[in-house]
Design an enzyme around this catalytic site. Structure first.
Site, PDB file in Angstrom:
ATOM      1  N   HIS A 268      -8.497  -1.904  11.591  1.00  0.00           N
ATOM      2  CA  HIS A 268      -9.090  -2.055  10.255  1.00  0.00           C
ATOM      3  C   HIS A 268      -8.015  -2.317   9.200  1.00  0.00           C
ATOM      4  O   HIS A 268      -6.951  -1.692   9.220  1.00  0.00           O
ATOM      5  CB  HIS A 268      -9.863  -0.785   9.891  1.00  0.00           C
ATOM      6  CG  HIS A 268     -10.861  -0.978   8.797  1.00  0.00           C
ATOM      7  ND1 HIS A 268     -10.493  -1.123   7.473  1.00  0.00           N
ATOM      8  CD2 HIS A 268     -12.209  -1.061   8.825  1.00  0.00           C
ATOM      9  CE1 HIS A 268     -11.582  -1.283   6.740  1.00  0.00           C
ATOM     10  NE2 HIS A 268     -12.636  -1.248   7.530  1.00  0.00           N
TER      11      HIS A 268
ATOM     12  N   GLY B 147       0.805   5.555 -11.162  1.00  0.00           N
ATOM     13  CA  GLY B 147       1.838   5.781 -10.162  1.00  0.00           C
ATOM     14  C   GLY B 147       3.003   4.816 -10.285  1.00  0.00           C
ATOM     15  O   GLY B 147       3.069   3.990 -11.197  1.00  0.00           O
TER      16      GLY B 147
ATOM     17  N   GLY C 247       2.081   4.767   1.386  1.00  0.00           N
ATOM     18  CA  GLY C 247       1.519   3.475   1.024  1.00  0.00           C
ATOM     19  C   GLY C 247       0.936   3.463  -0.372  1.00  0.00           C
ATOM     20  O   GLY C 247       1.468   4.108  -1.287  1.00  0.00           O
TER      21      GLY C 247
END
Length: 298
Positions: A82, A163, A172
């Site tokens: 995925h 962020g 990630g």
């Protein structure tokens, strides 16, 4: 009326049951949040969790879950069928009762800010919470996946909403948003040729000129040696599930391939089941009031 929000986080671990349980426990242990469902897929190497609660409880549970995700998943070692961009890959908030979409957008922003600052993760807002039109589609945001984001994030157009402006190597990036209920629906084919599944996916999805509220891709399910059309129906009231199923069957016949089964990942709205039953059984007088459980719940 109770104020309820649904949250359906997807995280990048579907093989290690011990790790999955540690992460899901974060929801179980949050007062005011109720775990409804969770499932893992080894081929996708991914888990999908569904929980519900008051806006405050859902927000707290999601941050608690994020902490466990970033403690236990290392994207540098992750492989799966995925598409994914991070350990905590996607976090949608869905208004259920007594809560507006605008409130879910506010929750997405607060959770995004917290995750960005607390865990040093680049955060992208998507769907209704997107900061611009180019980020509404999750597939567009996630394009390039984890490996490609190290370059993608350097583009000024892909500065995170929250962020740092560099990828966290272990965690990630993450997409956080607000949306209407979505159905994650996979259709299995009696072939191991993933190219056929991918061709079918390109035809049925909206970006390929297909069904307006469908996203799809072809994947290989290695443990069953089988090709699969992996689908998201983003608005079942405007694109019914049975239309998706019939279109996949029709396209599969072009290649001499049959549909051998399908599966729902996570939860599905009852309305989608009603639509499908009404279509295939050709009810002439059907009403949801005729469903026994509906009358009992009243």
């Amino acid at each position: 009326m109770a104020r309820l929000v649904e949250c359906i986080p997807n995280f990048s671990e579907g093989r290690n049951k011990e790790v999955v349980e540690k992460i899901v426990d974060a929801v179980r242990k949050t007062e005011g949040a109720k775990l409804l469902d969770y499932s893992s897929d080894a081929s996708h190497n991914r888990s999908v969790v569904t929980f519900i609660g008051t806006p405050e409880a859902v927000e707290e549970a999601m941050v608690n879950m994020a902490e466990k995700v970033y403690e236990n998943i290392d994207m540098r070692n992750h492989k799966g069928e995925h598409p994914r961009m991070g350990a905590l890959d996607v976090v949608p908030f869905v208004p259920i009762t007594g809560v507006t979409m605008e409130e879910c957008i506010e929750i997405a922003n607060r959770v995004g800010k917290t995750i960005g600052e607390k865990f040093n993760i680049p955060v992208y807002l998507y769907e209704k919470a997107a900061s611009n039109k180019g980020r509404e589609n999750l597939a567009t945001v996630r394009k390039g996946q984890y490996e490609g984001f190290f370059e993608k994030i350097k583009d000024a157009d892909w500065k995170p909403d929250y962020g740092p402006c560099e990828v966290n190597e272990k965690g990630g990036c993450v997409a956080i948003g607000a949306r209407v209920p979505l159905i994650a629906y996979n259709i299995n084919l009696d072939t191991d040729n993933v190219e056929i599944a991918d061709k079918i996916a390109k035809v049925i999805r909206h970006l390929g000129g297909g069904l307006r509220y469908v996203k799809a891709l072809g994947v290989k399910i290695e443990d069953r040696n089988m090709a699969q059309v992996s689908i998201n129906v983003v608005d079942y009231q405007k694109t019914a599930l049975y239309r998706v199923f019939e279109m996949v069957k029709m396209e599969a016949r072009r290649y001499g391939v049959n549909v051998i089964g399908s599966e729902v990942i996570g939860l599905i709205p009852m309305g989608a089941i009603f639509q499908t039953a009404e279509y295939y059984l050709q009810f002439e007088n059907f009403s949801t009031e005729q469903v026994l459980e509906t009358r009992i719940w009243e």
